[in-house]
Design a protein around this motif. Structure first.
Motif, PDB file in Angstrom:
ATOM      1  N   TYR A  89      -4.788  -6.887  -4.931  1.00 54.01           N
ATOM      2  CA  TYR A  89      -4.477  -6.735  -3.501  1.00 54.01           C
ATOM      3  C   TYR A  89      -3.435  -7.757  -3.063  1.00 54.01           C
ATOM      4  O   TYR A  89      -2.487  -7.419  -2.327  1.00 54.01           O
TER       5      TYR A  89
ATOM      6  N   ASN B 110       2.403  -0.683   1.377  1.00 55.34           N
ATOM      7  CA  ASN B 110       1.632  -0.319   2.562  1.00 55.34           C
ATOM      8  C   ASN B 110       0.132  -0.441   2.281  1.00 55.34           C
ATOM      9  O   ASN B 110      -0.293  -0.615   1.134  1.00 55.34           O
ATOM     10  N   ALA B 111      -0.678  -0.336   3.334  1.00 48.86           N
ATOM     11  CA  ALA B 111      -2.121  -0.588   3.219  1.00 48.86           C
ATOM     12  C   ALA B 111      -2.817   0.344   2.225  1.00 48.86           C
ATOM     13  O   ALA B 111      -3.611  -0.121   1.397  1.00 48.86           O
TER      14      ALA B 111
ATOM     15  N   ARG C 123       4.998  -6.192  -0.498  1.00 49.95           N
ATOM     16  CA  ARG C 123       5.129  -5.443   0.751  1.00 49.95           C
ATOM     17  C   ARG C 123       4.809  -3.957   0.593  1.00 49.95           C
ATOM     18  O   ARG C 123       5.506  -3.086   1.155  1.00 49.95           O
TER      19      ARG C 123
ATOM     20  N   SER D 287       0.106  -6.840  -4.538  1.00 52.11           N
ATOM     21  CA  SER D 287       0.735  -5.701  -3.851  1.00 52.11           C
ATOM     22  C   SER D 287       1.140  -6.069  -2.431  1.00 52.11           C
ATOM     23  O   SER D 287       2.123  -5.533  -1.897  1.00 52.11           O
ATOM     24  N   THR D 288       0.419  -6.994  -1.797  1.00 47.02           N
ATOM     25  CA  THR D 288       0.803  -7.474  -0.462  1.00 47.02           C
ATOM     26  C   THR D 288       2.091  -8.278  -0.530  1.00 47.02           C
ATOM     27  O   THR D 288       2.966  -8.143   0.342  1.00 47.02           O
TER      28      THR D 288
ATOM     29  N   ARG E  80      -1.969  -0.821  -1.248  1.00 51.01           N
ATOM     30  CA  ARG E  80      -2.613  -2.096  -1.577  1.00 51.01           C
ATOM     31  C   ARG E  80      -4.053  -1.875  -2.026  1.00 51.01           C
ATOM     32  O   ARG E  80      -4.510  -2.470  -3.002  1.00 51.01           O
TER      33      ARG E  80
ATOM     34  N   SER F 213      -5.454  -2.484  -5.860  1.00 49.71           N
ATOM     35  CA  SER F 213      -6.602  -3.374  -6.018  1.00 49.71           C
ATOM     36  C   SER F 213      -7.676  -2.738  -6.893  1.00 49.71           C
ATOM     37  O   SER F 213      -8.203  -3.363  -7.831  1.00 49.71           O
TER      38      SER F 213
END
Length: 349
Positions: A254, A263-264, A261, A257-258, A267, A271
């Protein structure tokens, strides 16, 4: 001088052999009356693992669509991040934890094999539950499985160098054979989904049921046949590693990937993909590629791992659902803003 040197060599060799053999001498000693039953039970478990792995990988192949794979390969940012994390974070985590807890050689090798395995199809289930990007999830599982044929032996060779005399015990031939064994049924599943897609949903459901039921049945059967020796083999250190590995994978996937950048939904997907290993493959390798007297009951380690893998993913799922309920949805916010704006205009008039 030569006699002294020869004595030293004999002493060193015997010490090495003792280090590798002392782990399983006491564990695998069975009374003669039970040896026939144990051999038959061991054979049943081995054959069952092969059949289960075949069915599971066919069902995984049925989730794959060639068009979606092409779309993600054209823009491979998400796939590249996920595969890099899969083969970067998890093997390094396994290596560090094995060193930190000072595991015995065969225990270290079992943990390394689990850490170097590609992603498992259970990640697709959790990605769906977490409202992730399902296309990305399936493509990530596909790519990590295909790349595993080269990456898994390479990573095992590299990381086993960090343990004295461990590399000679890595069954590279057996691992490559097991990886080929999962690619073939996976390809069959892709072909079925392409040619006769109406059967894909049935095969996927059967594969998931077989995977879940088999994990319980094989664990119970193997536990009975081994006379409860699992409790003498799975030390607190191994159980702690089984709990920490998936958790570290989920969190690091997580965070990574954050940082890139994503997207949610992506991410959450990455994860799950990083933290979920192909436990069926790991169990099959440990059971099939090693002699029974060498591996002992360490093939139970993936079974403990998958318990923590599922429990921790369920905890994240519950947290995600709670956050969703506490936070107003985007649609509700837009409606509230529109109503509030209309009210202000009315008052202004």
């Amino acid at each position: 001088m030569k006699k002294e040197m020869s004595k030293m060599v004999v002493t060193i060799n015997s010490t090495i052999e003792f280090n590798f053999s002392s782990f399983y001498i006491n564990v695998n000693t069975t009374p003669p009356s039970d040896s026939a039953f144990s051999d038959n039970a061991d054979m049943v478990v081995r054959l069952a693992l092969v059949v289960i792995l075949f069915i599971t990988m066919v069902s995984l192949g049925c989730t794959m669509e060639i068009s979606k794979i092409k779309n993600h390969l054209i823009k491979p940012k998400g796939v590249a991040i996920a595969v890099g994390a899969q083969y970067g974070i998890m093997p390094l985590t396994a290596f560090c934890l094995a060193k930190l807890f000072q595991l015995a050689p065969m225990e270290s090798l079992s943990v390394l094999i689990c850490g170097c395995c590609p992603g498992g199809n259970i990640s697709n289930i959790f990605a769906l539950a977490l409202q992730g990007d399902m296309n990305l999830s399936i493509v990530m599982t596909t790519c990590s499985t295909a790349l595993g044929l080269g990456m898994m032996p390479l990573l095992l060779f590299l990381y086993s160098q960090g343990f004295p005399n461990l590399v000679q015990y890595v069954p590279f031939t057996g691992i490559i054979f097991a990886l080929i064994m999962i690619l073939v049924p996976c390809g069959i599943g892709v072909l079925i989904n392409y040619k006769v897609p109406r059967y894909s949903k049935i095969i996927i459901q059967v594969g998931l049921m077989v995977m879940l039921i088999s994990c319980v049945l094989i664990g119970v059967f193997a536990g009975i046949s081994d006379g409860g020796k699992i409790f003498t083999v799975l030390s607190p250190q191994l159980i702690a590693i089984a709990a920490l590995m998936p958790l570290i994978g989920y969190i690091c996937g997580y965070i990574l990937s954050t940082l890139f950048r994503m997207n949610a939904p992506c991410r959450r997907t990455i994860s799950m993909e990083v933290g979920c290993q192909n436990i069926q493959l790991c169990t099959t390798i440990l059971k099939m590629a090693f002699p029974a007297e060498l591996i002992g009951q360490l093939y139970f380690f993936p079974a403990i791992y998958i318990v923590f893998q599922i429990v921790e993913a369920l905890i994240f799922l519950v947290l995600f659902r709670c956050i969703q309920k506490l936070r107003p949805s985007q649609t509700e916010t837009q409606v509230y803003t529109a109503v509030e704006g209309a009210a202000e205009e009315t008052n202004g008039i």
